[in-house]
Motif scaffolding. Structure first.
Motif, short mmCIF file in Angstrom:
data_model
loop_
_atom_site.label_atom_id
_atom_site.label_comp_id
_atom_site.label_asym_id
_atom_site.label_seq_id
_atom_site.Cartn_x
_atom_site.Cartn_y
_atom_site.Cartn_z
N GLN A 7 61.61 -82.23 65.09
CA GLN A 7 61.18 -81.02 65.81
C GLN A 7 60.32 -81.34 67.04
OE1 GLN A 7 59.19 -79.51 62.26
NE2 GLN A 7 60.56 -77.75 62.26
N PHE A 8 60.04 -82.63 67.25
CA PHE A 8 59.13 -83.00 68.34
C PHE A 8 59.68 -82.60 69.71
CE2 PHE A 8 56.66 -86.91 66.54
CZ PHE A 8 56.20 -86.11 65.51
N SER A 9 58.87 -81.87 70.47
CA SER A 9 59.14 -81.67 71.89
C SER A 9 57.86 -81.13 72.50
CB SER A 9 60.28 -80.69 72.13
OG SER A 9 59.85 -79.37 71.87
N GLU A 10 57.72 -81.33 73.79
CA GLU A 10 56.55 -80.83 74.49
C GLU A 10 56.42 -79.32 74.30
OE1 GLU A 10 55.15 -81.45 79.05
OE2 GLU A 10 56.12 -83.13 78.04
N GLU A 11 57.56 -78.63 74.39
CA GLU A 11 57.57 -77.16 74.27
C GLU A 11 57.10 -76.75 72.88
OE1 GLU A 11 60.50 -78.87 75.29
OE2 GLU A 11 59.64 -78.70 77.30
N ALA A 12 57.59 -77.44 71.84
CA ALA A 12 57.23 -77.06 70.47
C ALA A 12 55.72 -77.21 70.27
CB ALA A 12 57.99 -77.93 69.48
#
Ligand SMILES: Nc1ncnc2c1ncn2[C@@H]1O[C@H](COP(=O)(O)OP(=O)(O)OP(=O)(O)O)[C@@H](O)[C@H]1O
Ligand SMILES: [Mg+2]
Length: 494
Positions: free
Chosen positions: A476-481
């Motif tokens: 689930q890693f992302s800058e947005e998350a």
């Protein structure tokens, strides 16, 4: 500046360095920790005298033998460690030593009126009579810039101005820099945050081991080009931590922890042996408070700590440490380190028990442990006897880490471990964390550096207003998350 050389006892800080800057130019000065950046600008600012070399401003040879002389030549300085007088108000700081007077007394009305236009120019929305200690670090920095402007500075030096700023404050500083540039002011900008350098600088000059290591014109400024100038080689894959939750799942558990900052919120999480759990969130989300409550330095109002199945008493730093749980705190000045002590004494400080037999300190063992950490972290210093206060900012941070690594930890909590640390050393620290994780240490890393938290963590807990707003697993890693949860968005089902 031409042919500038400077040595300190046992250290050649600068050798034959050249630096030039044009009117209205924003020049980035980059380099690894200890490369000589601060020393070079301190020479321009009259703090240090060079052993040799010359300085010309506007075609005229100048001698800058004191901070007052630097002032006179129109050189303003926003220091790496702010040196503002807390007990004065904003206006008092801006006009320190040059206060407008009436019948020998400071003319309050005048000084406030004189300060106001500078605050407006910088978009700093505070009253000139506000005491300095009421302002955030970012605002205090703006006050330092206002001071430079009020002295009609032609050159403004900013030494790591954003290392303690929030995202929003950084944005407004970068805006202010654009404005200064338009007014024809030359700016020397020192930073380890290469993204910022790319965004706001016209040209890059790199130092390596006290020497010029080349430069980059605006169109050639890229992350990789800057790194290879600074380090002299490619760094390759930066983040190498492969997921590795060895041992039992919930090796260290924090249950329903309530901190005094957010008495209405409960924090629960667990970390596996060999896991790196990242903590993201905006400044003020309560991450440091969580860490300090676990460590027992801030009083927790309620909660339970369980390590490897046994409960550890809450609010007792002594038992937390005895159980092998350590915190490398965020602010090295106030709690991590003693500046007047040598590297060796700082590293052994927390673990003196391990180096003593019947109350006597075994000096060789103490020395060996210090040398081991100096090598492991590549601390740049003449020897383990060097006084920590004389090291460059990033090298001081490495000593803080070395102190905890010398103690065979079971759980390590790092609060902003790489603040002010250069790319090469960052990588060394990530490798160290990775090695510790492989040995089964449970690691918690609080970080405001988005790239870092996404790069090194196995899972990320995102905090918002004192509670964990969501737990992200690797897929689930992302800058947005992370941002979504950090600003108070709802977690979506895993
Ligand atoms: N007052 C001092 N006494 C002794 N040595 C010093 C002193 N000031 C700096 N040094 C040494 O000079 C070298 C250059 O330090 P400097 O502070 O200029 O590095 P820097 O490039 O600013 O690093 P950083 O990115 O960590 O801030 C370092 O080896 C440092 O230990
Ligand atoms: Mg420095």
């Amino acid at each position: 500046m031409k042919g500038i050389s400077k040595a300190f006892p046992g250290v050649r800080a600068l050798a034959d360095v050249h630096l030039e800057i044009a009117k209205g130019e924003v020049l980035a000065l980059i380099g690894e920790n200890g490369a000589g950046k601060s020393t070079l600008v301190k020479i321009l600012g009259g703090v240090h005298q060079p052993d040799s070399g010359i300085i010309d401003i506007d075609g005229k040879r100048v001698t800058i033998d004191s901070v007052t002389a630097a002032d006179r030549h129109g050189i303003g300085f926003v220091h790496q460690e702010l040196n503002i007088l807390d007990n004065l108000d904003v206006a008092g700081n801006v006009f320190l030593g040059r206060e407008p007077r009436k019948f020998g007394l400071i003319n309050r009305r005048q000084i406030y009126a004189d300060t106001q236009p500078y605050l407006e120019m910088l978009g700093l929305d505070v009253d000139p009579s506000t005491p300095l200690h009421m302002l955030s670090i970012g605002q205090q920095q703006m006050v330092e810039i206002a001071k430079a402007l009020s002295k009609d500075a032609r050159i403004i030096i900013m030494d790591e101005p954003t290392s303690s700023l929030t995202l929003k404050e950084t944005e407004s500083l970068l805006r202010v820099i654009k404005g200064l540039k338009e007014r024809g002011i030359a700016i020397i900008y020192i930073s380890h945050r290469l993204g910022e350098v790319k965004e706001c600088c016209d040209r890059v000059v790199a130092l390596r081991d006290g020497e010029n290591a080349g430069g980059l014109a605006k169109e050639d400024i890229t992350h990789d080009a800057m790194v290879s100038l600074m380090v002299g080689r490619d760094l390759g894959d930066f983040y190498r931590h492969e997921e590795c939750r060895v041992g039992q799942e919930a090796y260290f558990q924090v249950k329903d922890l309530v901190t005094s900052m957010y008495p209405g919120k409960k924090i629960s999480f667990d970390v596996g042996a060999g896991e790196i759990l990242g903590f993201a969130g905006l400044v003020g989300a309560g991450r440091s408070e969580m860490a300090q409550a676990v460590f027992g330095v801030d009083r927790a109002l309620a909660g339970k700590l369980v390590l490897d199945g046994s409960e550890i008493p809450l609010n007792s730093t002594r038992s937390v440490i005895r159980n092998g749980i350590f915190l490398a705190p965020e602010d090295r000045k106030s709690s991590g380190i003693i500046l007047d002590f040598s590297i060796q004494h700082n590293i052994s400080l927390a673990s003196l028990d391990a180096f003593s037999t019947f109350g006597l300190i075994r000096h060789e063992a103490e020395r060996a442990a210090a040398d081991e950490q100096i090598n492991a972290l590549n601390v740049k210093a003449p020897s383990a006897d060097s006084i920590v206060g004389n090291l460059s900012g990033g090298n001081q941070q490495k000593v803080v880490l070395g102190k905890w690594l010398a103690m065979s930890p079971k759980v390590l909590i790092f609060d902003e471990p790489t603040r002010g640390i250069d790319v090469g050393a960052k990588r060394e620290i990530y490798n160290l964390m990775d090695a510790l994780a492989k040995k089964g240490v449970a690691i918690i890393v609080i970080s405001s550096d988005m790239e870092e938290v996404l790069g090194i963590s196995d899972r990320i807990a995102v905090m918002h207003e004192g509670a964990i707003a969501g737990m992200l697993s690797k897929e689930q890693f992302s800058e947005e998350a992370v941002m979504h949860l950090a600003v108070g968005g709802k977690a979506t089902a895993a």
